[in-house]
Motif scaffolding. Structure first.
Motif, PDB file in Angstrom:
ATOM      1  N   ALA A  66       0.831  -1.213   0.000  1.00 44.36           N
ATOM      2  CA  ALA A  66       0.000   0.000   0.000  1.00 44.36           C
ATOM      3  C   ALA A  66       0.864   1.261   0.000  1.00 44.36           C
ATOM      4  N   LEU A  67       1.886   1.305   0.835  1.00 41.27           N
ATOM      5  CA  LEU A  67       2.740   2.489   0.893  1.00 41.27           C
ATOM      6  C   LEU A  67       3.587   2.634  -0.364  1.00 41.27           C
ATOM      7  N   GLY A  68       4.111   1.527  -0.870  1.00 41.31           N
ATOM      8  CA  GLY A  68       4.895   1.583  -2.104  1.00 41.31           C
ATOM      9  C   GLY A  68       4.066   2.037  -3.290  1.00 41.31           C
ATOM     10  N   LEU A  69       2.842   1.516  -3.394  1.00 42.90           N
ATOM     11  CA  LEU A  69       1.985   1.910  -4.509  1.00 42.90           C
ATOM     12  C   LEU A  69       1.506   3.348  -4.353  1.00 42.90           C
ATOM     13  N   ALA A  70       1.243   3.784  -3.131  1.00 39.60           N
ATOM     14  CA  ALA A  70       0.858   5.185  -2.910  1.00 39.60           C
ATOM     15  C   ALA A  70       1.990   6.119  -3.332  1.00 39.60           C
ATOM     16  N   ALA A  71       3.207   5.822  -2.907  1.00 44.74           N
ATOM     17  CA  ALA A  71       4.359   6.651  -3.289  1.00 44.74           C
ATOM     18  C   ALA A  71       4.557   6.637  -4.804  1.00 44.74           C
ATOM     19  N   GLY A  72       4.428   5.467  -5.394  1.00 42.79           N
ATOM     20  CA  GLY A  72       4.601   5.359  -6.838  1.00 42.79           C
ATOM     21  C   GLY A  72       3.520   6.073  -7.622  1.00 42.79           C
ATOM     22  N   THR A  73       2.292   6.037  -7.133  1.00 44.77           N
ATOM     23  CA  THR A  73       1.201   6.705  -7.822  1.00 44.77           C
ATOM     24  C   THR A  73       1.349   8.223  -7.716  1.00 44.77           C
ATOM     25  N   VAL A  74       1.780   8.710  -6.564  1.00 46.19           N
ATOM     26  CA  VAL A  74       2.071  10.145  -6.422  1.00 46.19           C
ATOM     27  C   VAL A  74       3.185  10.540  -7.397  1.00 46.19           C
ATOM     28  N   GLY A  83       5.774   7.692 -15.609  1.00 49.06           N
ATOM     29  CA  GLY A  83       4.888   7.239 -14.545  1.00 49.06           C
ATOM     30  C   GLY A  83       4.888   5.754 -14.273  1.00 49.06           C
ATOM     31  N   PRO A  84       4.676   4.919 -15.291  1.00 50.76           N
ATOM     32  CA  PRO A  84       4.642   3.474 -15.021  1.00 50.76           C
ATOM     33  C   PRO A  84       5.943   2.933 -14.433  1.00 50.76           C
ATOM     34  N   VAL A  85       7.066   3.462 -14.889  1.00 50.64           N
ATOM     35  CA  VAL A  85       8.357   2.983 -14.388  1.00 50.64           C
ATOM     36  C   VAL A  85       8.541   3.380 -12.928  1.00 50.64           C
ATOM     37  N   VAL A  86       8.296   4.656 -12.602  1.00 50.87           N
ATOM     38  CA  VAL A  86       8.496   5.076 -11.211  1.00 50.87           C
ATOM     39  C   VAL A  86       7.462   4.451 -10.289  1.00 50.87           C
ATOM     40  N   GLN A  87       6.258   4.231 -10.788  1.00 53.29           N
ATOM     41  CA  GLN A  87       5.238   3.574  -9.968  1.00 53.29           C
ATOM     42  C   GLN A  87       5.668   2.140  -9.650  1.00 53.29           C
ATOM     43  N   GLY A  88       6.128   1.417 -10.671  1.00 52.73           N
ATOM     44  CA  GLY A  88       6.590   0.039 -10.465  1.00 52.73           C
ATOM     45  C   GLY A  88       7.814  -0.031  -9.574  1.00 52.73           C
ATOM     46  N   LEU A  89       8.745   0.903  -9.751  1.00 49.07           N
ATOM     47  CA  LEU A  89       9.953   0.922  -8.933  1.00 49.07           C
ATOM     48  C   LEU A  89       9.627   1.198  -7.472  1.00 49.07           C
ATOM     49  N   PRO A 104      15.710  -9.385  -3.114  1.00 50.33           N
ATOM     50  CA  PRO A 104      15.398  -8.027  -3.572  1.00 50.33           C
ATOM     51  C   PRO A 104      16.142  -7.600  -4.838  1.00 50.33           C
ATOM     52  N   ALA A 105      17.362  -8.094  -5.029  1.00 53.28           N
ATOM     53  CA  ALA A 105      18.111  -7.748  -6.243  1.00 53.28           C
ATOM     54  C   ALA A 105      17.456  -8.319  -7.496  1.00 53.28           C
ATOM     55  N   ILE A 106      16.658  -9.335  -7.330  1.00 51.31           N
ATOM     56  CA  ILE A 106      15.883  -9.906  -8.439  1.00 51.31           C
ATOM     57  C   ILE A 106      14.481  -9.306  -8.444  1.00 51.31           C
ATOM     58  N   TRP A 107      13.871  -9.190  -7.267  1.00 57.27           N
ATOM     59  CA  TRP A 107      12.482  -8.725  -7.158  1.00 57.27           C
ATOM     60  C   TRP A 107      12.286  -7.311  -7.711  1.00 57.27           C
ATOM     61  N   ILE A 108      13.160  -6.391  -7.346  1.00 60.49           N
ATOM     62  CA  ILE A 108      12.967  -4.992  -7.738  1.00 60.49           C
ATOM     63  C   ILE A 108      12.978  -4.821  -9.256  1.00 60.49           C
ATOM     64  N   PRO A 109      13.993  -5.295  -9.973  1.00 57.12           N
ATOM     65  CA  PRO A 109      13.933  -5.124 -11.436  1.00 57.12           C
ATOM     66  C   PRO A 109      12.827  -5.956 -12.102  1.00 57.12           C
ATOM     67  N   LEU A 110      12.552  -7.148 -11.557  1.00 59.22           N
ATOM     68  CA  LEU A 110      11.501  -7.989 -12.125  1.00 59.22           C
ATOM     69  C   LEU A 110      10.146  -7.307 -12.026  1.00 59.22           C
ATOM     70  N   THR A 112       9.474  -4.105 -11.367  1.00 58.06           N
ATOM     71  CA  THR A 112       9.469  -2.824 -12.076  1.00 58.06           C
ATOM     72  C   THR A 112       9.216  -3.043 -13.568  1.00 58.06           C
ATOM     73  N   ALA A 113       9.915  -3.990 -14.169  1.00 57.36           N
ATOM     74  CA  ALA A 113       9.733  -4.272 -15.598  1.00 57.36           C
ATOM     75  C   ALA A 113       8.347  -4.840 -15.887  1.00 57.36           C
ATOM     76  N   THR A 114       7.885  -5.737 -15.022  1.00 56.48           N
ATOM     77  CA  THR A 114       6.569  -6.350 -15.226  1.00 56.48           C
ATOM     78  C   THR A 114       5.468  -5.308 -15.073  1.00 56.48           C
ATOM     79  N   TRP A 115       5.596  -4.430 -14.097  1.00 57.18           N
ATOM     80  CA  TRP A 115       4.603  -3.377 -13.860  1.00 57.18           C
ATOM     81  C   TRP A 115       4.542  -2.433 -15.066  1.00 57.18           C
ATOM     82  N   THR A 116       5.709  -2.043 -15.567  1.00 54.85           N
ATOM     83  CA  THR A 116       5.779  -1.161 -16.729  1.00 54.85           C
ATOM     84  C   THR A 116       5.166  -1.841 -17.953  1.00 54.85           C
ATOM     85  N   ALA A 117       5.474  -3.102 -18.152  1.00 54.81           N
ATOM     86  CA  ALA A 117       4.898  -3.855 -19.272  1.00 54.81           C
ATOM     87  C   ALA A 117       3.392  -4.020 -19.116  1.00 54.81           C
ATOM     88  N   GLY A 118       2.919  -4.185 -17.876  1.00 53.57           N
ATOM     89  CA  GLY A 118       1.477  -4.277 -17.631  1.00 53.57           C
ATOM     90  C   GLY A 118       0.746  -3.034 -18.096  1.00 53.57           C
TER      91      GLY A 118
END
Length: 160
Positions: A66-74, A83-89, A104-110, A112-118
């Motif tokens: 919730a906090l990560g998505l709120a920060a990313g949406t802002v 927007g999609p990249v920073v929201q996913g990141l 985390p070294a795998i999760w963060i780029p995975l 972020t890329a999946t969110w942007t592609a979505g």
């Protein structure tokens, strides 16, 4: 961490349902307060359903989502071009603090890329690329759900 096959379809449908709920409650998410609240609403729903699917500890995972998505949406309201990249990141970074199912070294780029592609898939298939949505629709949700299922099925987290 437990694999629950039935939770993956629930995760899939939670994307459009939570996005619709945020849209009905807030209208277009075009201001910082609306973006923060929309991110929290969608993040709480996606945090709960993804905790079920991924087998993560809900007590940490739901607020981190919730906090990560709120920060990313802002951030996406303030920086709409990326927007999609920073929201996913922001989402991935928040979740990385809550012990994701992959390192985390795998999760963060995975994620972020999946969110942007979505977002990209949803823009091509169904929704407008106009600002105002907190999360993408069913086509992007399908991509995200399948990628996360496959990624977490192959390599569960063993070390931090």
């Amino acid at each position: 961490m437990t694999r629950r096959w039935w939770a993956w379809p629930v995760l899939f449908v939670s994307f459009p349902i939570s996005g619709l709920a945020a849209s009905l409650l807030l209208g277009p998410v075009a201001t910082v307060p609306a973006a923060a609240l929309g991110g929290v609403i969608v993040g709480l729903v996606l945090g709960g359903t993804s905790a079920l699917a991924l087998g993560t500890r809900a007590a940490r995972w739901i607020p981190a989502t919730a906090l990560g998505l709120a920060a990313g949406t802002v951030a996406s309201v303030l920086l709409p071009v990326v927007g999609p990249v920073v929201q996913g990141l922001a989402l991935a970074t928040g979740q990385a603090l809550a012990k994701p199912p992959l390192h985390p070294a795998i999760w963060i780029p995975l994620l972020t890329a999946t969110w942007t592609a979505g977002w990209a898939v949803s823009w091509v298939v169904a929704i407008s690329d106009e600002p105002g949505f907190v999360v993408y629709g069913a086509s992007g949700a399908l991509l995200t759900t399948v990628v996360l299922f496959l990624a977490t099925a192959r390599g569960r987290r063993t070390t931090r």
